[in-house]
Structures are given as C-alpha cells and as structure tokens.
Design an enzyme around this catalytic site. Structure first.
Site, short mmCIF file in Angstrom:
data_model
loop_
_atom_site.label_atom_id
_atom_site.label_comp_id
_atom_site.label_asym_id
_atom_site.label_seq_id
_atom_site.Cartn_x
_atom_site.Cartn_y
_atom_site.Cartn_z
N ASP A 87 -15.00 13.70 77.73
CA ASP A 87 -16.25 13.00 77.94
C ASP A 87 -16.31 12.38 79.34
O ASP A 87 -15.35 11.74 79.80
CB ASP A 87 -16.39 11.89 76.89
CG ASP A 87 -17.69 11.14 76.99
OD1 ASP A 87 -18.75 11.74 76.76
OD2 ASP A 87 -17.65 9.94 77.32
N GLU A 94 -17.15 17.24 80.62
CA GLU A 94 -18.52 16.80 80.85
C GLU A 94 -18.50 16.08 82.20
O GLU A 94 -17.85 15.03 82.34
CB GLU A 94 -19.00 15.85 79.77
CG GLU A 94 -20.44 15.39 80.03
CD GLU A 94 -20.83 14.11 79.30
OE1 GLU A 94 -22.03 13.90 79.10
OE2 GLU A 94 -19.93 13.32 78.94
N HIS A 112 -25.91 16.49 71.52
CA HIS A 112 -26.03 15.14 70.95
C HIS A 112 -26.68 14.16 71.92
O HIS A 112 -27.47 13.31 71.51
CB HIS A 112 -24.66 14.64 70.51
CG HIS A 112 -23.78 14.19 71.65
ND1 HIS A 112 -22.95 15.05 72.33
CD2 HIS A 112 -23.63 12.98 72.24
CE1 HIS A 112 -22.31 14.39 73.27
NE2 HIS A 112 -22.71 13.13 73.25
N GLY A 141 -30.07 12.63 70.86
CA GLY A 141 -29.83 11.28 70.37
C GLY A 141 -30.19 10.18 71.33
O GLY A 141 -30.44 9.04 70.91
N ARG A 195 -12.94 18.73 74.64
CA ARG A 195 -14.09 18.42 75.50
C ARG A 195 -13.88 17.00 76.00
O ARG A 195 -13.80 16.06 75.22
CB ARG A 195 -15.39 18.55 74.70
CG ARG A 195 -16.66 18.30 75.51
CD ARG A 195 -17.16 16.90 75.34
NE ARG A 195 -18.48 16.67 75.93
CZ ARG A 195 -19.05 15.48 76.03
NH1 ARG A 195 -18.44 14.41 75.57
NH2 ARG A 195 -20.24 15.35 76.56
N HIS A 224 -31.72 21.00 81.36
CA HIS A 224 -32.89 20.30 81.90
C HIS A 224 -33.99 21.28 82.30
O HIS A 224 -35.17 21.03 82.06
CB HIS A 224 -32.48 19.46 83.11
CG HIS A 224 -31.48 18.38 82.81
ND1 HIS A 224 -31.20 17.96 81.52
CD2 HIS A 224 -30.71 17.62 83.63
CE1 HIS A 224 -30.31 16.99 81.56
NE2 HIS A 224 -29.99 16.77 82.82
#
Length: 597
Positions: free
Chosen positions: A248, A285, A390, A394, A246, A314
C-alpha cells in the site's frame, strides 16, 4: 517451547506478563529480550516495559481478544497443507498477465470471514480469475473496517477467523488453481492499539505523512524496524503460502538510506522464491508514476514486479462518466497538463503508454509529475489496470459503483478495454455482475473521540464537494457496512447475468488469443474519433471496437480482413465493406486475418 522474544533497545527491564504472573525477560545483544515458557501449549502473554502496563507483542501472530488484549502463541508450521504440488499461479508462470480479483473479506459475504469466503471461490474459478487479491487482514481496532488502519501487521484479524483460518483459505485457493495476493500496509499504522512506540524508535518525525510520523526506515534504530517490515513480508510467503503482496502507498515509505527498503525487499523475496521453488511477486501502489518502481534492483530500480496503474482507471472513468472534478480534470484534457487533449486522446495514451502524467504538468498536484515508460522494454503486464477498485469506489461520498452512473453497454466497453489490454487486469468484487450494492467507507471504533473524528472528517471532506452532511453515510453506523455486503443471489438474476456472462467471455477470449494475452505495449495502438464517439484498440490481429455514443454508428475497419467476431456485448454486429456496425454503447471484439491497424 520456543522462546518469546521482543526488541526493546531502550528498556531497563522487560517482563512477560502471563495472567497475573510477571516473568523477567533476559537481555540479549542488540536490544532484544527473551523468555522461555514451560511446556508446549499455547501461551497468552503481554509485555511490560520498565514496569508499565502490559501491551501486545509487536510481532503478534494471534490476537484472539483484539488489539488491546494479550498475544497468543501460534505455530505456523502445524497446519497440514495440501498444496504440495503448487507451483504458483497459472501453472508456475506467475501472477502477472493473469486476471486479479480484489475482494474485501468483511463484505465479500454476510458473515465476513475467511471460511465463508471459501464458498464463493468456485465462482471466481468459473469467471476465469487467476489471483485473488485480499484487502488487508492485519489486526485493527473494532470488528469491521477496510483494514488500512491495522496496528498488528503479523496478526490476522480475529473477526476474519485468525491465522489458522487464513492458512485454510490460502490452501483452498490453491486447491482450485487460484493464487493469493495479500494487501499489506507498511507506510503507517492505525490509531487504535498502536503500541509500537512503547518498545523502540519505530517512528520518526523527520518524514511527516498524512497519518502522522513516518515509519522509521532511515533514522537511529531503523535497522531493526526495517527487519520488522522485511520479516513480516517474507513470512506471508513462507508460512502462509501467499503468492504475491500488494504494498500500500509505497510513496509514503520515506527512506533516505543507502538502499531503499523496497529494493531490499525485492532481493530478499527473489532469494526466497528460489528456495521455495515458486514465483513470488511484489505489487506496489505508487503515486509517483515512475517506472523506476518496476525497474530491477540490478539496474538501480526498486525491483517491484508490478504496480497499480491509476491513470488507466482515471482515463476510463472520465471517458465513460464525463466526471471532471478533482484529479479527474487532467484526464478530460484542456488543462495545463494537455491543453489540446480530449478524453479519448487521453484514454488512447494511457492504454498504450500507461501514464498520462509522465513528466507533464499535473494540475491536481501543482507540479510536473512522473516519467515515461519505455514501451519497447517494459511489459504491460507490470501494470495492473482496472475499471474499479476499493479506493475508486469506497472513497466516493456514497461509495457508489460506476454502474450507478453509466449504462450496461458503457460498462461493457470499459471492461473490454481493460480486460483485453496489454496490462494485468483486476476486477473489483461484484463488478462482474454489475452489483447493485455500494462499497462504502466504514469503521467500528470503540473510542468515541475517534469515532466522532472519523465521522466529522468524512462529512467535512465531502461538504467541500457540495454534499450535505446527512447524505454522507456514517462510517460508524453498522448499516453502512451492512449495505456494502455483496448480494450473491443477485448475480443469477436478469440484468446481472448478462454482464457476468460477458466478463466470462472476455476473460476466456483473452486466454485463447495470443495477441490479447501478450504484454507487448509496442504492439498496441489506438484509433479514435472524438466527434463520432468511436474508439478501436488494436492488439495485433485482434481489435476491440467501441461505440461510445448513444446512437448506432459504423466504426471504420476493413471488413474484408475480419476473420471472426470473437465476442460482442449487444446484438451480433453487422460487418460489411464500411466497417463494424454497432448499436449505441456497444462493443465488439474481432479478429482479422492480417493486421487492419
């Protein structure tokens, strides 16, 4: 013993420092230097450039004393793997379309290590997970942190157990039929232990980023910097048997060269996949909302096999919680993005078309944003959907999970919609049992100036949203990390087992029903009634029937066609000629003998 090498194109002298001894390194072509130690044992070493202080190797495999200490040699080929018959996730079909599970090693268990995480892998197998997505393991400053401020992409953080422990973890996952996706960060490095500029032009001021100068992917000296990135990615596949990466925030990989580094990585990954005989996948991402990310390189795309789909999250979040602040505003409708939009209308769009911002105005960004996905040509499996991750937990002031805001029935609705969607679903650790523990932002920097800066930055960020400074958890307080550790016994207690059972049933239903396991976006439609508060997602012959209101109601669906109720959250739904009768905040999944949509 193999030579120890480093790229330092502008250096006059490079020494390999072993203990008190300084060994001159031999200059090689293209800016490389090498030194071959005597013997075959481990060597702890630093590099000194032009007589400067010793610093770790930019390609350190092992940093047993932290990011400021010496690098240690590590033989990646020495481990005795047991996964010789491993063909990849889902018996070689690959990760996409399977169920991902995102976890943070430092809070997945109280010890926070790779070895302690192995004890809970059977829980994931029982749940129905196909791929374990591990947040970054690259070495970073301090003991505890999220890992996105790593400074040594080749090294496995020592507090997690180091490189050997990661090989053991991956081998244990494969033994249980679980694939492994590793989160890697190439768009920036953290502030503590970042010595790359000592060696060469790893960064450029031509492309500013939120973290400072960008990684140099297109300026002078960028060829070796690109190789540093590409070699790192390929080594996780080759030497650690990882199945997917993945990547970032790839929108921060600024590359104006003739060939984007993502396309180059895609092609090299495809070649390695052929050599290894198993699927290897790259998941981006991206904030761009552009299907070019998952378009093959042969067609001019970036070649990623999948990308995260934040718009789906969202839309689900706004529908279930009613929150409309910040970037959530467009997803409630009634803004410049969609003046006549409503939360359910937006949700219906994202469940069938992936992006809300597909060329329309983004009020949060202040510009038109994105491009549409061709529902007939692009599989929904190329987009990861989730109710939580996360970031979305977070980066809230208190790190509170969505379960702190919504009822169990509302969470069940959200889970059913994304787990049974045409996308590749991803569960965030603990979500499946409605964990009561938060996932807060935490660090453990030793540098006081940096600790203070991080602490003040968090407080100032959330003060603008009305939070008092004392209410925002101190990232440097060990209790902040401690509060975020999963409470595993909780999953077997009343109030939590019901949700765990429901997630398990949803995943099993997804696997058993061909219409649900399909990624065909064009075969997915959504009906809803904003005033009555119901929504039905049609997936071929299977229908996810949701009552989003608090009061019982009948959701219209031709009951004469319903063959079976596959799974439901609350009481078994009553089905009659008027439709499906559901309690408030309830959801049922039904199969029809022919399409009722």
């Amino acid at each position: 013993m193999a030579p120890i090498r480093v790229w330092a194109p502008n250096a006059r002298v490079v020494e390999c420092v072993v203990g008190a001894a300084r060994h001159p390194m031999e200059q090689e072509p293209a800016g490389w230097w090498s030194w071959t130690p005597d013997g075959d044992g481990r060597v702890d070493y630093l590099f000194s450039v032009d007589g400067g202080d010793g610093v770790p190797d930019p390609r350190s495999a092992w940093l047993p004393r932290g990011v400021h200490g010496p690098s240690r040699t590590f033989d990646t080929q020495a481990f005795d793997w047991t996964d010789h018959d491993w063909r990849g996730p889902r018996d070689g079909r690959g990760a996409l379309g399977g169920v991902f599970y995102e976890l943070h090693l430092g809070t997945f268990t109280r010890p926070g290590t790779l070895v302690s995480a192995i004890a809970h892998l059977d829980h994931l197998v029982d749940l129905g997970v196909d791929v374990v997505e591990v947040m970054p393991v690259a070495a970073f400053g301090g003991i505890h942190g999220w890992g996105y401020d790593g400074v040594q992409p080749y090294a496995v953080h020592q507090a997690y157990g180091g490189p050997l422990a990661f090989q053991v973890f991956v081998d244990a996952c494969h033994a249980r039929g679980l694939g492994v996706c590793l989160d890697v960060v190439y768009n920036h490095l953290g502030p503590v232990g970042n010595y790359l500029s000592t060696f060469g032009p790893y960064f450029t001021t031509q492309h500013p980023t939120p973290w400072g100068p960008a990684v140099n992917l297109d300026g002078p000296g960028s060829e070796e910097v690109r190789r540093w990135v590409l070699d790192n990615a390929l080594r996780w596949f080759r030497d650690f048997h990882v199945d997917a990466l993945r990547l970032d925030a790839v929108h921060a990989l600024h590359d104006h060269s003739g060939r984007h580094i993502l396309a180059e990585l895609s092609d090299e990954t495809a070649d390695l996949s052929v050599r290894l005989g198993r699927p290897l996948e790259l998941i981006a991402e991206s904030d761009l909302n552009d299907p070019v990310m998952v378009t093959p390189t042969a067609e001019g795309g970036r070649g990623m096999t999948a990308q995260w789909a934040d718009d789906v999250h969202h839309a689900l979040h706004v529908t279930l919680t009613g929150e409309r602040q910040g970037y959530y505003a467009d997803f409630a409708g009634g803004t410049e993005a969609w003046p006549d939009g409503t939360p359910l209308r937006v949700l219906a769009k994202t469940l069938t078309e992936v992006f809300l911002h597909d060329g329309r105005m983004s009020t949060f960004r202040g510009a038109p944003w994105g491009a549409p996905v061709d529902r007939r040509e692009v599989s929904g499996h190329r987009f990861l959907a989730y109710l939580q991750n996360h970031d979305q937990v977070g980066n809230r002031a208190l790190g509170d999970r969505i379960s702190e805001t919504i009822s169990p029935g509302q969470q069940a609705i959200g889970a059913a919609l994304y787990l049974l969607s045409p996308f590749t679903p991803m569960i965030f650790m603990g979500e499946e049992w409605r964990a009561s523990t938060p996932f807060q932002f935490f660090t453990s920097f030793d540098d006081q100036w940096l600790a203070d800066a991080v602490r003040q930055g968090r407080r100032q960020e959330f003060a603008s949203h009305g939070w008092a400074a004392d209410d925002v958890p101190d990232p440097q307080d060990p209790a902040t990390r401690g509060a975020s550790v999963l409470n595993w016994p909780e999953c077997n207690t009343p109030g939590h087992t019901a949700m765990l059972d429901f997630y398990r049933e949803l995943i099993g239903t997804r696997r058993r029903e061909p219409d649900l396991s399909s990624g065909d976006l064009s075969a997915t439609t959504v009906e809803f009634d904003e005033d009555d508060g119901w929504l039905v997602m049609h997936r071929g012959l299977v229908h996810v029937v949701c009552n989003l209101g608090q009061r019982a109601r009948t959701v219209p669906l031709d009951a004469g066609l319903i063959d079976k109720v596959l799974v439901s959250w609350g009481r078994a739904p009553i089905v009659d000629e008027h439709g499906v009768h559901l309690d408030g905040h309830d959801v049922a999944v039904v199969r029809c003998v022919r399409d009722a949509g």
